[in-house]
Design a protein around this motif. Structure first.
Motif, PDB file in Angstrom:
ATOM      1  N   THR A  99      70.261  21.463   0.386  1.00 33.41           N
ATOM      2  CA  THR A  99      70.964  22.732   0.278  1.00 33.41           C
ATOM      3  C   THR A  99      71.914  23.636   1.586  1.00 33.41           C
ATOM      4  OG1 THR A  99      68.730  23.598   1.610  1.00 33.41           O
ATOM      5  CG2 THR A  99      68.144  23.288  -1.094  1.00 33.41           C
ATOM      6  N   ALA A 100      71.529  22.749   2.515  1.00 31.46           N
ATOM      7  CA  ALA A 100      71.949  23.135   3.454  1.00 31.46           C
ATOM      8  C   ALA A 100      73.184  21.495   4.760  1.00 31.46           C
ATOM      9  CB  ALA A 100      71.868  24.141   4.751  1.00 31.46           C
ATOM     10  N   PHE A 101      73.980  22.094   5.396  1.00 30.07           N
ATOM     11  CA  PHE A 101      74.340  20.425   6.143  1.00 30.07           C
ATOM     12  C   PHE A 101      72.977  20.488   7.218  1.00 30.07           C
ATOM     13  CE2 PHE A 101      77.135  17.380   7.936  1.00 30.07           C
ATOM     14  CZ  PHE A 101      76.812  18.162   9.084  1.00 30.07           C
ATOM     15  N   ASP A 102      73.122  19.281   6.966  1.00 27.87           N
ATOM     16  CA  ASP A 102      71.586  19.003   8.525  1.00 27.87           C
ATOM     17  C   ASP A 102      71.410  17.573   8.423  1.00 27.87           C
ATOM     18  OD1 ASP A 102      69.159  19.150  10.014  1.00 27.87           O
ATOM     19  OD2 ASP A 102      68.714  20.337   8.972  1.00 27.87           O
ATOM     20  N   ILE A 103      71.558  16.688   9.611  1.00 28.52           N
ATOM     21  CA  ILE A 103      72.105  15.850   9.606  1.00 28.52           C
ATOM     22  C   ILE A 103      71.545  15.358  11.353  1.00 28.52           C
ATOM     23  CG2 ILE A 103      74.076  13.638  10.575  1.00 28.52           C
ATOM     24  CD1 ILE A 103      75.996  14.334   8.959  1.00 28.52           C
ATOM     25  N   ARG A 104      70.560  14.530  11.059  1.00 26.85           N
ATOM     26  CA  ARG A 104      69.473  14.147  12.278  1.00 26.85           C
ATOM     27  C   ARG A 104      69.323  12.408  11.986  1.00 26.85           C
ATOM     28  NH1 ARG A 104      65.132  18.140  12.282  1.00 26.85           N
ATOM     29  NH2 ARG A 104      66.233  19.971  10.991  1.00 26.85           N
ATOM     30  N   PHE A 105      68.943  11.918  12.710  1.00 24.70           N
ATOM     31  CA  PHE A 105      69.004  10.610  13.053  1.00 24.70           C
ATOM     32  C   PHE A 105      67.729  10.151  13.825  1.00 24.70           C
ATOM     33  CE2 PHE A 105      73.233  11.408  14.687  1.00 24.70           C
ATOM     34  CZ  PHE A 105      74.229  10.261  13.644  1.00 24.70           C
ATOM     35  N   ASN A 106      67.300   9.000  12.702  1.00 23.13           N
ATOM     36  CA  ASN A 106      65.579   8.285  13.078  1.00 23.13           C
ATOM     37  C   ASN A 106      65.913   7.368  14.637  1.00 23.13           C
ATOM     38  OD1 ASN A 106      63.439   7.152  13.311  1.00 23.13           O
ATOM     39  ND2 ASN A 106      63.054   6.662  11.041  1.00 23.13           N
ATOM     40  N   PRO A 107      65.316   7.955  15.967  1.00 19.90           N
ATOM     41  CA  PRO A 107      65.633   6.768  16.497  1.00 19.90           C
ATOM     42  C   PRO A 107      65.131   5.885  16.490  1.00 19.90           C
ATOM     43  CG  PRO A 107      64.054   8.771  17.346  1.00 19.90           C
ATOM     44  CD  PRO A 107      64.868   8.820  15.720  1.00 19.90           C
ATOM     45  N   ASP A 108      64.173   5.832  15.711  1.00 13.56           N
ATOM     46  CA  ASP A 108      63.152   3.849  15.771  1.00 13.56           C
ATOM     47  C   ASP A 108      63.962   2.839  14.532  1.00 13.56           C
ATOM     48  OD1 ASP A 108      61.348   3.748  17.147  1.00 13.56           O
ATOM     49  OD2 ASP A 108      60.106   5.592  15.711  1.00 13.56           O
ATOM     50  N   ILE A 109      64.883   3.288  14.040  1.00 15.15           N
ATOM     51  CA  ILE A 109      65.567   2.413  12.913  1.00 15.15           C
ATOM     52  C   ILE A 109      66.247   0.951  14.114  1.00 15.15           C
ATOM     53  CG2 ILE A 109      67.586   2.042  11.815  1.00 15.15           C
ATOM     54  CD1 ILE A 109      65.621   3.858   9.656  1.00 15.15           C
ATOM     55  N   PHE A 110      65.992   0.159  13.162  1.00 17.43           N
ATOM     56  CA  PHE A 110      66.508  -1.269  13.795  1.00 17.43           C
ATOM     57  C   PHE A 110      65.598  -1.525  14.723  1.00 17.43           C
ATOM     58  CE2 PHE A 110      70.393  -0.306  11.738  1.00 17.43           C
ATOM     59  CZ  PHE A 110      70.275  -1.529  10.844  1.00 17.43           C
ATOM     60  N   SER A 111      64.468  -0.875  15.569  1.00 18.74           N
ATOM     61  CA  SER A 111      63.651  -0.819  16.904  1.00 18.74           C
ATOM     62  C   SER A 111      62.877  -2.198  16.355  1.00 18.74           C
ATOM     63  CB  SER A 111      62.928   0.575  16.937  1.00 18.74           C
ATOM     64  OG  SER A 111      62.229   0.175  18.007  1.00 18.74           O
ATOM     65  N   PRO A 112      62.940  -3.208  16.950  1.00 19.59           N
ATOM     66  CA  PRO A 112      61.914  -4.674  17.125  1.00 19.59           C
ATOM     67  C   PRO A 112      60.430  -3.885  17.155  1.00 19.59           C
ATOM     68  CG  PRO A 112      63.170  -4.644  19.119  1.00 19.59           C
ATOM     69  CD  PRO A 112      63.790  -3.082  18.438  1.00 19.59           C
ATOM     70  N   GLY A 113      59.904  -4.611  16.430  1.00 20.39           N
ATOM     71  CA  GLY A 113      58.493  -3.787  16.267  1.00 20.39           C
ATOM     72  C   GLY A 113      58.109  -2.971  15.179  1.00 20.39           C
ATOM     73  N   VAL A 114      58.423  -2.161  15.347  1.00 19.59           N
ATOM     74  CA  VAL A 114      58.543  -1.208  14.225  1.00 19.59           C
ATOM     75  C   VAL A 114      58.524  -0.999  12.377  1.00 19.59           C
ATOM     76  CG1 VAL A 114      59.041   1.687  13.792  1.00 19.59           C
ATOM     77  CG2 VAL A 114      59.133   0.858  16.426  1.00 19.59           C
ATOM     78  N   ARG A 115      57.991  -0.914  11.879  1.00 16.24           N
ATOM     79  CA  ARG A 115      57.527  -0.515  10.273  1.00 16.24           C
ATOM     80  C   ARG A 115      57.057   0.378   9.759  1.00 16.24           C
ATOM     81  NH1 ARG A 115      53.506  -3.738   8.491  1.00 16.24           N
ATOM     82  NH2 ARG A 115      51.840  -2.836  10.535  1.00 16.24           N
ATOM     83  N   PHE A 116      58.101   1.065   8.501  1.00 13.42           N
ATOM     84  CA  PHE A 116      58.086   2.179   8.004  1.00 13.42           C
ATOM     85  C   PHE A 116      57.112   1.887   6.720  1.00 13.42           C
ATOM     86  CE2 PHE A 116      62.048   2.006  10.376  1.00 13.42           C
ATOM     87  CZ  PHE A 116      61.872   2.901  11.276  1.00 13.42           C
ATOM     88  N   PRO A 117      56.863   2.682   6.387  1.00 20.13           N
ATOM     89  CA  PRO A 117      56.410   3.368   5.260  1.00 20.13           C
ATOM     90  C   PRO A 117      56.811   2.611   3.992  1.00 20.13           C
ATOM     91  CG  PRO A 117      55.827   4.962   6.568  1.00 20.13           C
ATOM     92  CD  PRO A 117      56.273   3.844   6.662  1.00 20.13           C
ATOM     93  N   GLU A 118      56.880   2.340   2.614  1.00 17.55           N
ATOM     94  CA  GLU A 118      56.794   1.648   1.127  1.00 17.55           C
ATOM     95  C   GLU A 118      57.721   3.142   0.684  1.00 17.55           C
ATOM     96  OE1 GLU A 118      58.089  -0.790  -0.390  1.00 17.55           O
ATOM     97  OE2 GLU A 118      57.612  -1.606   1.376  1.00 17.55           O
ATOM     98  N   SER A 119      57.547   4.186   1.349  1.00 15.83           N
ATOM     99  CA  SER A 119      57.592   5.886   0.434  1.00 15.83           C
ATOM    100  C   SER A 119      59.151   5.646   0.881  1.00 15.83           C
ATOM    101  CB  SER A 119      55.704   6.632   0.546  1.00 15.83           C
ATOM    102  OG  SER A 119      56.167   6.750   2.328  1.00 15.83           O
ATOM    103  N   CYS A 120      59.122   5.374   2.305  1.00 21.33           N
ATOM    104  CA  CYS A 120      60.419   5.692   3.065  1.00 21.33           C
ATOM    105  C   CYS A 120      61.327   5.218   2.786  1.00 21.33           C
ATOM    106  CB  CYS A 120      59.695   6.264   4.726  1.00 21.33           C
ATOM    107  SG  CYS A 120      58.117   6.938   4.978  1.00 21.33           S
ATOM    108  N   GLN A 121      60.936   4.128   2.343  1.00 20.19           N
ATOM    109  CA  GLN A 121      62.516   2.581   2.649  1.00 20.19           C
ATOM    110  C   GLN A 121      63.011   3.462   1.767  1.00 20.19           C
ATOM    111  OE1 GLN A 121      62.176  -0.474   3.582  1.00 20.19           O
ATOM    112  NE2 GLN A 121      59.942   0.524   3.495  1.00 20.19           N
TER     113      GLN A 121
END
Length: 1347
Positions: free
Chosen positions: A749-771
């Motif tokens: 509904t509005a312009f809002d850009i943010r970054f996830n600093p853990d993307i591509f971090s070795p050893g960090v895994r994300f849950p299925e629901s967030c794919q």
């Protein structure tokens, strides 16, 4: 008292900027705006505060700004603090009463300080002030003292001494004796630093009005030394630190030290003896002195015999100085002269700087005996400052309590910022001293049984660790290399979180020190952390890079508040038990609650998203721009992050894109109201979808980056249309949703850009629901990496081509890159682009600086590991050997091993406690120049991906046009080496350039957080805005107020105060108040020398401004010597071939023309012409102006043919660029006519002589010696100061018009505020520092006249 300016009369008193010795409001203020018929357009009003080197600007808090109650940035209400000073009378024993100006905000102890500094009372330290017989409390403010008013009499009463007071007294006397001695500045202690301005002005700028020096044309010697003239090849080093006559020490005493009989035995203690001193007077008399509670007297002790009885003359004095005056006539005479000289120096030459500045050269100095210095070296004075009770300072408590101070209104915020700044600078000094002690091996480790590189230290309540990979912590990230980089990244994180300043969230005091090849991190200590295990204390984040992760609701709530300004996405990760954990930072950011109940965050090394160009990930393909540029490249470590400036620029860029998409669709909708909504969705979206994927090409990007106001205005309009449509029309909601999706916004509904600093971090895994979210985030990171290559780097190169930024050395180039969010590891890419640029010649200076920076950075990397293998006794030999291999043409330098001086009887067994990481101690000695340069080229290839084509230093100098002296300066500044000030023969093939005697010292290189004064900065910006709208007087008042607030927060010395003074000087100059301009600019020069360095590019700029104001005040010889100094510094820092050199040479040439040194003037002007032609192209208006200046000198020499030739060139340029009817073209053609007439007249005369021989009747020729006014006018033009003559009526109309527009803007802005649906609306494009320190000539008067 605090007033809103809406009710203030226009001239709010700016006199509150009370400065020692100059009342800001006093001189010439009423008539300051004298020339009313003059309005200005000024090439560099927008100079913004030059950021401290390498220190990121505090993030623009787009999330927090809106909420701040007292946000003055709107420019609508500006708050002025007023304090009306009053004067009191001081009665001190033994001298005439005198009056002193004070202000109600001051504390009583500030009067103490003033008295200890005054010439006639400086020898007193132990006294109290009495008002009507009542003693005043040291720490009370003057306004709280009852009965203190205008004309009150304060009596100075001598107090009895204690041991502490006696020590303070002796220390103070020693400081007075050393007050002119520069050795502390050369040795980099006690925040002393060098300044040489007074050498070039003979200290006579202040009384400029009275003594019109050089105006009567008394012969001034204008010939500069040979090495300053254009075309000279020699680059001497000695003139960098000219001999200052005041430094010839006046010897008052031979020795003043503590006596060996200290401390007094019990029976003498009961007689009031506090300590004993030993003195040898200049007349060689040896005396022993007792310091007792009542004062100082001579005793009868000798070196070997203790006899505390008083000696004759039996003279007891409350002050040590008075006693010494009695017993030594030389002391009496010299001490008086010394104090006179001391108080004549400008206060800015002796005030301490907030952070230590080190000098990379120093003359050979005598090492004098000094009891206070000796005592300081062996007792840690840093632990207890003079006025703080208790032994060591609890740094953590101080750092955190200052953050907790209230900040509701301006006075509270000032107090808070001042406290934060003070504690930070004290902490940085303590941490630096501790880090040096740790590396030198003077601190015991807390885990002494471990091997040296794993040791940790605590000293003075600060925790120190070395930058090595302990316990394979960074194994997956690049081992030691990652461990070396992590502290610097962590510091950037700390800086960022501090700047966002969320209440309730605490960071550690952090300082990173590089010294002798080691990186030491100094941190304040969380209460209780040493008693427990890390596993138990971490309640948020992960200690093993993402295997076990925990979270905590309070931390999420606190970090959520930072997520918007820092553009960090709240996200979920899986821990080793497959549970989902919610975080609002990167996983290795840890949250610990200290025993004090505060919520701390630490390990902020991955605050910003990873840089995919340097992080190859299997199976991920980067956008095409990146692949074309040869990315991704594997870097040495996996901690490469994007800079905060890049993230901000990227988001801003996306915001513009979002607006365009939304507007485009809205327009289509309006056009196709007939069509059914469904067809529109299907029809128009596909055409828009692909846009952001292919990140717009550089031409689009850099246009927007340049901060075009029109673009912004359009965006504002679009925002309004969208806002007005929003509620009414579901279809427009659809439009916004589509636009959000297209630019990668996380909200629909509005312009809002943010970054996830853990993307591509070795050893960090994300849950299925967030794919899906993860997929979008990966795309966003790829786009950001592409944006850096396709917009930011080309934008930088374009700015350099247009000379919108003018870096002069490695540090200023690095700063320009960092402002645009380009990391230094992209330097090779920047240089490649420069090489391929169509305007390659106009970028020559950038290319040279870049290559020099590349070489010295590569050399620094090698030097770091080289030094780690050197033991202390071989340090100077090793450094001089390295410098020989790096810079000397001598083919095979031999290292001197330290064993030469002394031979020990038996080889001691290898000591167990070796310096960290020490290898074979003499491995360094086998390095050869060939090997070093091979390694440098290798390093340049590996690190910067750039091919250097050189095998020796001489080839490098030859191929790239570098200077060895410049390389020496750059490598010394980067590594902290200090060398002897002398002429080095780099090019001799018979002996090496450096011997070990030439390396004097090695200093720490320190990175720290430098807190900002936010309110003062707002004032400064609104002042700049006012000036740009043409309201000089109002602008001047705001900037005076800003100066006041800066002084309030930073004390007297700071980079930002320097920028403030420079702008004030310029304003006063434009308003015709030359004396005030001179005084402000003199302070700016002194401050720049002291805070940034005597040869920093900024200092060179300041010297040029000062020279202009000197010339305007008719101090011609001073103006010339300042310009020559600037030219010398520029030759040393870069060389001759720099666009800024054209401006400098034009200045010198014009001044020389003014003093009728025509031949000399031509040498400089013709050099300027050549440089301008090269860097601005032969058809530029600058070149036309240059031709005109040269023509004028030829006219003065009566060489009309050459004059005509040059003026014709200029005329042609004006005609092609501006057209026939432009006033410039007309002026030029008039001048041509005039020259032709003169030429014809001369020819007639010559013919007359030929015909009639000596009897010819010759009319006198009119040779025009230029008038000072005409020279000054030209000087103003080339320096970008343009006065536009307007009648009074025009001026009124213009002001009214500007005011009307301003009101309209305000109204529309308030309307925007009310209706804005967009969450984060970025600030105007282009950070305020864009214009930073480069004084730019307004492109040419003409284009800017339309405004």
């Amino acid at each position: 008292m605090v007033i809103k300016t809406d009710e203030l009369p226009a001239a709010a008193p700016a006199d509150s900027a009370r400065e020692p010795g100059s009342q800001a409001g006093g001189k010439g203020r009423p008539g300051a705006a004298e020339p009313p018929s003059v309005m200005l357009l000024n090439g560099d009003c927008s100079e913004s505060l030059k950021k401290e080197e390498g220190v990121a600007e505090p993030p623009r808090e787009n999330g927090l700004d809106e909420a701040e109650p007292g946000d003055e940035a709107t420019g609508q209400e500006v708050i002025v603090i007023q304090d009306t000073g009053f004067s009191v009378k001081i009665l001190a024993p033994g001298i005439e009463p005198f009056s002193l100006q004070v202000s109600p905000q001051e504390m009583v102890q500030e009067i103490h300080q003033v008295l200890m500094d005054r010439e006639d009372t400086c020898h007193r330290t132990c006294f109290s002030l009495h008002l009507d017989g009542n003693m005043l409390d040291h720490f009370s403010e003057l306004r709280s003292v009852e009965g203190l008013q205008e004309g009150s009499v304060l009596r100075v009463v001598e107090e009895p001494y204690t041991v502490r007071e006696a020590r303070i007294h002796v220390r103070h006397v020693r400081d007075l004796l050393k007050s002119l001695d520069p050795s502390d500045a050369f040795n980099g202690v006690d925040c002393n630093s060098l300044s040489f301005l007074s050498v070039f002005t003979d200290g006579d700028l202040g009384d400029s009005g009275k003594r019109k020096k050089g105006l009567e044309m008394d012969p001034i010697d204008c010939t500069p030394p040979e090495y300053i003239l254009p075309g000279s090849r020699e680059r001497p080093l000695c003139p960098l630190q000219p001999q200052n006559h005041d430094w010839k020490p006046l010897q008052c005493l031979k020795v003043l030290t503590m006596s060996g009989w200290n401390p007094p035995p019990g029976n003498r203690k009961m007689h009031g003896d506090l300590m004993y001193l030993f003195v040898i007077t200049a007349e060689d008399r040896q005396v022993s002195i007792t310091a007792s509670t009542r004062g100082f007297y001579l005793n009868q002790s000798t070196a070997y015999h203790f006899n505390p009885k008083p000696a004759s003359p039996r003279f007891l004095s409350h002050s040590l100085v008075e006693l010494l005056n009695q017993i030594s006539p030389t002391f009496k005479k010299n001490f008086a002269v010394l104090q006179k000289k001391r108080v004549q120096r400008h206060p800015f030459e002796r005030i301490a700087t907030p952070f230590q500045v080190y000098s990379w050269t120093a003359p050979q100095a005598e090492h004098a005996m000094d009891c206070v210095r000796a005592e300081d070296a062996y007792t840690s004075r840093l632990g207890y400052e003079e006025h703080i009770p208790g032994q060591t300072r609890d740094w953590n408590e101080e750092l955190q309590t200052t953050r907790e101070l209230p900040r509701k209104n301006l006075p509270e915020r000032l107090l808070r910022e001042r406290a934060i700044f003070k504690v930070h600078s004290d902490f940085a000094a303590a941490a630096t001293r501790g880090a040096v002690a740790v590396v030198d091996g003077n601190v015991m480790a807390i885990n002494p049984s471990e091997e040296t590189r794993m040791q940790m230290f605590i000293w003075n309540n600060i925790f120190f660790s070395l930058g090595f990979d302990v316990r394979d912590h960074y194994k997956d990230f690049g081992g030691d290399v990652a461990a070396y980089v992590a502290p610097a990244n962590d510091l950037n994180g700390v800086r960022t979180y501090n700047a966002v300043d969320v209440e309730g969230l605490y960071t550690l005091g952090t300082v990173v020190v590089d010294y002798r090849g080691y990186r030491v991190t100094a941190q304040s200590i969380i209460p209780g952390i040493l008693e427990r295990d890390q596993e138990q204390s971490v309640i948020y984040g992960s200690i093993d890079f993402g295997k076990t992760v925990v979270s905590h609701p309070r931390y999420l709530e606190l970090l959520e508040r930072t997520s918007r300004p820092l553009k960090i996405l709240r996200h979920r990760v899986l821990n080793d038990r497959e549970e989902e954990v919610e975080l609002c930072s990167s996983v290795e950011c840890k949250g610990i609650i200290g025993n004090d109940g505060r919520h701390y965050i630490l390990d902020l090394l991955r605050t910003f998203p990873p840089d995919l160009n340097f992080l190859p990930v299997a199976g991920e393909v980067l956008p095409e721009e990146c692949v074309r540029a040869g990315f991704p490249r594997a870097h040495r470590h996996k901690l490469c992050c994007l800079r905060q400036e890049l993230v901000d620029a990227f988001v801003e860029h996306r915001y513009l894109l979002f607006m365009k998409l939304a507007a485009l669709q809205l327009m289509q909708q309006k056009a196709s109201k007939m069509e059914t909504p469904t067809s529109l969705e299907n029809g128009s979206l596909p055409s828009l979808e692909p846009k952001p994927e292919v990140s717009p090409g550089p031409e689009v990007g850099s246009e927007e980056e340049s901060g075009s106001a029109s673009g912004l205005a359009k965006v504002k309009e679009l925002a309004e249309t969208i806002a007005s449509d929003d509620g009414a029309d579901p279809r427009s909601r659809e439009v916004i949703r589509n636009a959000c999706k297209a630019v990668g916004s996380i909200s629909s509904t509005a312009f809002d850009i943010r970054f996830n600093p853990d993307i591509f971090s070795p050893g960090v895994r994300f849950p299925e629901s967030c794919q899906e979210e993860v997929r979008d985030q990966k795309q966003l990171l790829k786009d950001a990496a592409a944006f850096l290559l396709s917009c930011q780097i080309p934008g930088l190169v374009k700015d350099c081509t247009d000379h919108a930024v003018l870096p002069m050395d490695g540090a200023t180039l690095a700063e320009v890159m960092r402002q645009r969010g380009i990391n230094m590891r992209y330097l090779g890419k920047v240089l490649d682009l420069v090489l391929r640029s169509p305007a390659r010649d106009q970028l020559d200076h950038i290319y040279k600086i870049g290559i020099g920076e590349l070489i010295t950075r590569s050399a620094k990397h090698i030097f770091k590991t080289y030094l780690q293998g050197v033991e202390l006794s071989g340090l100077s030999a090793a450094i001089s050997h390295f410098l020989n291999c790096f810079l000397s043409s001598y083919p095979n330098p031999v290292a001197h091993l330290p064993a030469d001086e002394l031979v020990s009887k038996k080889r001691n067994k290898r000591r167990k406690n070796r310096p960290p990481g020490a290898a074979d101690h003499t491995a360094w000695a086998v390095m050869t120049p060939q090997e070093l340069w091979k390694n440098i080229c290798q390093e340049a290839k590996n690190y910067f991906d750039f091919n250097l084509e050189c095998e020796t230093v001489d080839q490098a100098v030859e191929t790239y046009g570098l200077q060895k002296i410049t390389l020496l300066r750059e490598i010394s500044l980067k590594t902290g080496v200090q060398i002897l000030l002398k002429e080095y023969s780099f090019d001799s093939r018979h002996k090496p350039a450096f011997t070990e005697e030439d390396v004097l010292n090695i200093f720490p290189v320190v990175k720290h957080v430098s807190p900002k004064a936010s309110d003062a900065f707002h004032f400064f910006q609104s002042g700049q805005a006012k000036v740009q709208q043409g309201f000089l007087k109002e602008g001047c008042e705001l900037i005076n107020e800003a100066l006041n607030l800066f002084n309030n927060v930073y004390g007297a010395m700071h980079v930002e105060i320097c920028a403030c003074l420079r702008l004030l000087a310029r304003l006063h100059y434009i308003m015709g108040d030359y004396a005030e301009a001179l005084s402000n600019q003199q302070k700016a020069v002194l401050m720049s020398e002291r805070v940034m360095g005597i040869e920093h590019p900024n200092t060179i700029q300041e010297y040029m401004h000062l020279a202009l104001y000197c010339f305007a005040s008719s101090q011609l010889s001073t103006a010339l010597s300042l310009l020559y100094r600037a030219r010398y510094l520029m030759l040393l820092v870069f060389g001759e071939d720099h666009p800024e050199m054209a401006l400098l040479d034009n200045n010198i040439g014009l001044v020389l023309h003014g003093v009728m040194e025509y031949d000399l003037s031509l040498r400089f002007l013709e050099n300027a012409l050549a440089v301008s032609t090269k860097y601005h192209g032969p058809k530029s208006l600058k070149v036309a102006l240059s031709h005109h200046l040269v023509a004028r000198v030829y006219e003065s020499k009566a060489e009309f043919r050459s004059a005509l030739q040059h003026e014709k060139e200029g005329y042609t340029i004006y005609k092609t660029q501006l057209g026939e009817d432009h006033e410039k073209t007309k002026e030029s053609s008039e001048y041509l006519k005039c020259l032709t007439q003169q030429a014809v007249a001369l020819q007639r005369t010559m013919n007359e002589i030929y015909r009639n021989g000596s009897s010819a009747n010759i009319p006198p020729l009119k040779f025009t010696a230029p008038s000072m006014a005409s020279v000054l006018e030209q000087l103003n033009v080339i320096n970008g100061i343009l006065f536009i003559p307007l009648s009074q009526k025009d001026l009124e109309n213009l002001k009214a018009e500007v005011a009307r527009r301003h009101q309209l803007q305000e109204a529309s802005r308030n309307r925007d505020k009310a209706e804005e649906p967009m969450a984060t609306e970025p600030e105007p494009v282009g950070p305020p520092e864009e214009a930073s320190s480069q004084p730019r000539v307004a492109k040419d008067p003409s284009p800017s006249l339309q405004g």
